[in-house]
Design an enzyme around this catalytic site. Structure first.
Site, mmCIF file in Angstrom:
data_model
loop_
_atom_site.group_PDB
_atom_site.id
_atom_site.type_symbol
_atom_site.label_atom_id
_atom_site.label_comp_id
_atom_site.label_asym_id
_atom_site.label_seq_id
_atom_site.Cartn_x
_atom_site.Cartn_y
_atom_site.Cartn_z
ATOM 1 N N ASP A 196 -18.514 -5.075 -3.280
ATOM 2 C CA ASP A 196 -19.884 -4.873 -3.769
ATOM 3 C C ASP A 196 -19.991 -3.680 -4.709
ATOM 4 O O ASP A 196 -20.788 -3.697 -5.659
ATOM 5 C CB ASP A 196 -20.847 -4.648 -2.589
ATOM 6 N N SER A 208 -17.504 5.672 -0.502
ATOM 7 C CA SER A 208 -17.689 5.130 -1.854
ATOM 8 C C SER A 208 -18.205 6.189 -2.806
ATOM 9 O O SER A 208 -18.450 5.916 -3.964
ATOM 10 C CB SER A 208 -18.702 3.972 -1.821
ATOM 11 N N GLU A 222 -10.319 1.215 -2.025
ATOM 12 C CA GLU A 222 -10.326 1.494 -3.469
ATOM 13 C C GLU A 222 -11.476 0.737 -4.154
ATOM 14 O O GLU A 222 -11.306 0.126 -5.201
ATOM 15 C CB GLU A 222 -8.970 1.140 -4.070
ATOM 16 N N TRP A 275 -8.307 8.168 6.176
ATOM 17 C CA TRP A 275 -7.809 6.879 5.666
ATOM 18 C C TRP A 275 -6.798 7.084 4.554
ATOM 19 O O TRP A 275 -6.828 6.409 3.542
ATOM 20 C CB TRP A 275 -8.950 5.984 5.177
ATOM 21 N N ILE A 276 -5.904 8.053 4.755
ATOM 22 C CA ILE A 276 -4.919 8.386 3.725
ATOM 23 C C ILE A 276 -3.600 7.696 4.050
ATOM 24 O O ILE A 276 -2.894 8.086 4.988
ATOM 25 C CB ILE A 276 -4.709 9.920 3.649
ATOM 26 N N PHE A 329 -27.031 1.731 -7.975
ATOM 27 C CA PHE A 329 -26.749 2.460 -6.729
ATOM 28 C C PHE A 329 -28.016 3.226 -6.378
ATOM 29 O O PHE A 329 -28.608 3.862 -7.244
ATOM 30 C CB PHE A 329 -25.600 3.455 -6.920
ATOM 31 N N SER A 386 0.832 -1.204 0.000
ATOM 32 C CA SER A 386 0.000 0.000 0.000
ATOM 33 C C SER A 386 0.865 1.251 0.000
ATOM 34 O O SER A 386 0.591 2.205 -0.731
ATOM 35 C CB SER A 386 -0.913 0.027 1.234
ATOM 36 N N ASN A 422 -7.666 3.802 -10.709
ATOM 37 C CA ASN A 422 -7.660 2.682 -11.625
ATOM 38 C C ASN A 422 -6.292 2.037 -11.721
ATOM 39 O O ASN A 422 -6.151 0.822 -11.695
ATOM 40 C CB ASN A 422 -8.070 3.189 -13.006
#
Lengths: 426, 426, 426, 426
Positions: B409, B171, B405, B198-199, B425, B124, B281
């Site tokens: 789901d 998300s 990332e 969460w960096i 969604f 990570s 991506n």
């Protein structure tokens, strides 16, 4: 020691590999996603392979598909199908010469996938002719045997089958009881006695590649038995009906009671289980492609149904998260199955495919095709019970593919043995 | 119409494809199965790629592995690791120029797999530096920005991080609240205010690629924020501790209160979520390789344990069918994961990789790595609770990789949308 | 506040509950494990319930079992079965009076389990008669309606069916199109027009409990339509054939074109979906018992097969760990299914069963029966394809039970709504 | 023969069972569904049992819950907890006399569930004291042994542990190496030598129920070893730290080097593995309740999170079908687990519980708790990595519960043996 590693790395990074020279462009030019080919696998195939696939696909959809429902309902296999396939060059397609097309293993996989997209039973009929019967003769036969049988088999004029499994020895062919002895009356002939069961194509076959223990050595040998050579009462091939699956293929027994086979119809040089296992290996390779075809047909049908079926507020059920997840899971497993089968096909043509690789893709692709087809079937709700949606047929067929030519657990233990070095069959 | 198909097929079969020219030899010369590479994927890589993989592998096993247990126990990330990686050319490795190695996407995947074989947290840390921070600057930055940052980042001297996720919008980054306004006092500067969470790497980063809404347009833009430019009180990056997984990586927040960033430190031309999504991506592509590395380490450790652990009649537990099946399943999923990731890597370098392909391999490889690592963990029985067997750490890490990332789901619904054309969604 | 808790606890512990008074003896006197009843559930039933179960079980094994294979092969339902059941008192068994047996819900569950141990289709035929048709009349009918129909139905002399589902509204009956208008010519009659599909027993039914929208109110009402009252052309009930499962039950449509029904044949007082949903609830309760019966038959057959089938070193395949695990898993789910269904049955008789409880056991028991039957089917290897092993039939049937009367996902969302308070049907 | 069955049935149906006398009312008076008790299991418990459950629940939530996070982080078990439990009568609660509460097995299960709702480690500490140490002494001890130890243990003043597992014999205690010989110097004493590992509570225990082979007979016997009787160097109980789970319980080794134990501290009459297995059986019974408590806490937390967490259009993620299905699945397995454990508890008190029943509920409830907790963890997305959401702790704990006191596969094979009559341990 670590230094050298660094140094070599440096060299690598200074002279980047040629592939890397291609610019990463995709972020800027959006690439369309094709749900029929989610991982762009068509990019892995040659133009020839794609053209062969298209031929097979057209034939299957236009000629086979319309016949399958009735065939399945009535357990009624139309053996003209093999002749039609022969005309198109689809039988024994990887064999070079003898009137065969000599295509790559990947091309033959693509043919198999197209056929099984229609029905696993049709694919079984083809696999037996191509991989088991023709493949066995090509790989282990004498030149005379090849010349005698292969051209007619390639045309679908001579139908073959493969007699290994016996009633009490499904996963354990080494214990077979069929025996070849010197024929009591015909000189230069063996007499075959014993019974084989669950033999695809046996009721319609002209030629039987039968494995039997040679009495004089106690070793397993292969024999090319011809129906036309068998006097009445020495060979019978009753059909096994009332099947739960693969009903569009024909299955039967081979009952031999002193069936005569000439000495020169024994496969030379090959002894023990290596022969039949090699044939099965080829067939399993084909299955690993075929079942993905069946799964892809399920995806296609489930997607269409989900888009057309409306519930509650008039929304298509394709809008349900629970439905979309089923489709996404299935599409993923289908795409992974194709890349894995392609990889093994390429290795096969390079002579680098270990039998355990084929155990792996046969097992995994069958398992995942079965699991996903069942889950997709849920999308049809109560309607799935009607055979006109076709998915119930695929589900029933795919269960059989998971169990034949090595049930999933057997292949797991073959892999387990290869991984640990320890045999776990008890 | 059907005629033409036949005709074309005939042509194909008469002129067999070149690949098919290679003889099928494998049946005669048995090929050994390598449990570490069950589908012979090394055959898919160039020599350069294999050499790069070996370099990375050696470094990781010799230098990283000995540090990981203590790092994980104490949530203590050694940032020198990035410097060491930089020396070996492992950072931003697909970038051409700017001191980067310019290797293929597959080679970079192989590096990632080697790193994550040790620990997902270490991977990570690298992914953030390479794919998110350097990748973002390379793809969307000005020439000046690239020249200013990339060479130092490639060496691991300048550490970067990537600020997209906000506390209430995991998300759904489109709802972000961080804002960029004209700086109240510094001319030619924007002021950034807001919080990111969460960096990975934020507490140790020198450079922050932060995504914020530009007040004047309401559009999301990217900004290269430098810690050294921020007066006291405008930037704080508290570490988030007491994590359940990825404890060998460092994670934190980015709290900005009128943090100044020069106009020329805004990424030009790129607006909206296309920018961050493109970076993600790339990172996801790397994850799809990395998690298989972690799974492969689990397989290796579980196999060794099963061969050494004896129970009952003195047999190694590797002899149990239930153990062999776990190993066979895991090896299969790992091998499939590699062929799929390789396929996407090749397409990526040809500019043919759709983002949904990356959703597919990120999701599937993370899911399967997680599921299988958990099942392999069972082989260790009660001993699995000891962190010295390492597998518990992988299991905990792999859960995180499945959720970050794009939780599994979410990617399922991205795929579902691509397959059905309908957004689910709600 | 914590004090009081302590005090009350003290009291409790000083005066131990009566149940606790029974000594824990089991450690000293080993208790035998019965694989047919792994959790000792027979201990939960009264003597009467056990006797009823035995009666049903004897009838089913001795009279039904011999007929099922041919019935299934030819989709040929023998309607005398309902008459035989009627003679034994098995129809509408929970109803008190009207010639019905008036047994407990648990006893009726035990009957259902015995029937479905033979075939889910036979159980479906019975469920429709008992729970849907008789249950609906008993619960919502007038005294006259009950007296007219129930005694004959209890004997199996009058056959009933239940018309709710329409072709385009499987999971969403609220959108039904069938309509009841004042009859154009017959005074005191409504005319029913519309189509119902997937109606078990419709082709052989004498009486149709049909749900339709009453034109004057737009509300859904129930009507008892009698075949004998319908002039030619107003009612047709074509059979739906070529089913993938439940082939031993008969399924059809109900096509009504101004079919006449007298005003007094409308169910009084009940309006909307509450009526049909209550009937379905009762039927679902029965399904939750029945499917476990089918699963238990699969366990029994798979166990027998595994003990008789020998492979490799002459060992029965029951010695394989992979086989034993399948049996253990299935036996566990079957036993859990029975304790859960018993619990809900007891609550039902006490008036304490919420509909969601029935959603839960219908869904879970169907899901687990299906999953486990499929896994057990693998034990039969290639032989599973022969219908004489019966397990393929159960597998095909159990898929249908999972989809009808609320597909598994629908019940998941019903439960999800009950748990979260939020509707997720879109 | 069939006649008689009919006749008996007739009688049964004429005289309906008493339970059936209760009217089916539920359809008319809607019953509310309680997501915390989906199958209405509270209806299965006596008033006393419910009151005991409430006491335990209050204590656990008010006193234990606030301590658990720090305890888990630092692997720091507060042994005062056992004393507090003792004050409330929660230790050895099923034992009659000796200052114990003498409650039913179901009541003790409810206590266990309340404790594990907080943490599996806390429950482990209690299980060892209650089921293994106290239970063993009560079941197999002399009157003197019981009087000496049980009252103090019930109060939590004397802490016990249970020494069976050895480093190399996890699932196979029959191969143990610990030995009891006549003490070389102390008359009337044995000397114990050997090592036990993964012993919950060993570092803080006063009393050790140790299983060792008696040299003179070669048979396994139980010994009550007291720390206070051991001279320096004969007993050491080092803590095992750095665990992946159960970090809020304390685990260690028992290293004995001629540790002295008086002859009268050997358990009389019990020889071989029957003794320890009986204790383990009791502990496993408790685990089957406990893990459902942990799962229920996960459900509660996931539900709350899903209702509070908003994404995309401001909807709580509880509105997602994929989230609702996870909750529905988990709630189902939790409810089924409780009914099954209750059933076995009732049988236990009646002396009718076979050990395999306990294997079944231990295995199934642990497996399902683990699987569902992991799936619920996904609902938290990236946030799950923070230990403050507690679910990661439950997941890690539940993995351990699945592996200890019989790993899931071992219990599968125990069940498989009971079902088939064939041993599959190799």
């Amino acid at each position: 020691m670590f230094k050298t590693v660094t140094t070599r790395a440096a060299r690598q990074f200074v002279q980047p590999s040629q592939t890397a020279g291609v610019a990463r462009r995709y972020a800027h030019t959006p690439v369309a996603f094709d749900w029929k080919d989610p991982l762009g696998t068509n990019n892995m195939f040659t133009e020839d392979e794609l053209a062969i696939a298209e031929t097979a696909e057209s034939y299957c959809q236009e000629r086979m598909q319309p016949r399958v429902l009735e065939a399945y309902r009535h357990e009624d296999y139309d053996k003209k199908i093999l002749e039609e396939m022969g005309e198109l060059g689809l039988l024994g397609a990887t064999i070079k010469g003898y009137g065969c097309a000599g295509v790559s293993s990947v091309a033959s996989g693509l043919i198999t996938r197209a056929v099984e997209r229609v029905d696993s039973g049709y694919r079984s009929g083809m696999s037996v002719q191509s991989s088991l019967a023709m493949g066995g003769i090509e790989e282990f036969g004498t030149e005379e045997q090849k010349e005698k049988f292969l051209p007619g088999m390639a045309k679908g004029k001579i139908l073959g089958c493969f007699g290994l499994t016996e009633p009490n020895h499904g996963s354990d062919p080494g214990s077979m009881e069929t025996i070849a002895k010197p024929h009591p009356t015909k000189k230069g002939y063996y007499s075959l006695s014993g019974a084989k069961t669950w033999i695809t194509n046996s009721p319609i076959a002209d030629v039987f590649l039968v494995w039997a223990k040679l009495q004089e050595t106690g070793k397993i040998r292969g024999f090319i038995l011809e129906r036309s050579e068998c006097p009445p009462g020495t060979l019978s091939t009753p059909k096994i009906g009332d099947k739960n699956g693969l009903r569009a293929s024909i299955t039967g027994m081979i009952q031999m009671d002193e069936a005569p086979v000439a000495h020169e119809m024994m496969l030379p040089d090959i002894e023990g289980l290596r022969g039949p296992f090699s044939c099965l290996n080829s067939a399993r390779y084909g299955i690993s492609w075929g079942v993905i075809g069946a799964l892809e047909d399920c995806i296609d049908r489930a997607r269409t149904y989900a888009l057309e079926r409306k519930q509650f507020k008039g929304n298509p059920i394709a809008k349900y998260q629970l439905v979309q997840k089923k489709l996404a899971d299935a599409a993923t497993d289908a795409a992974y199955g194709i890349v894995a089968a392609t990889q093994v096909g390429r290795l096969k043509d390079e002579g680098k495919a270990a039998p355990e690789m084929i155990s792996m893709i046969k097992r995994q692709n069958c398992d995942r095709a079965l699991v996903n087809s069942r889950i997709l079937q849920e999308i049809f709700g109560g309607n799935a019970v009607s055979d006109e949606y076709h998915i119930g047929r695929h589900v029933a067929n795919l269960f059989v593919t998971q169990t034949y030519e090595g049930q999933s657990d057997i292949h797991a233990l073959i892999l387990g043995r290869a991984i640990t070095g320890i045999q776990a069959f008890v």
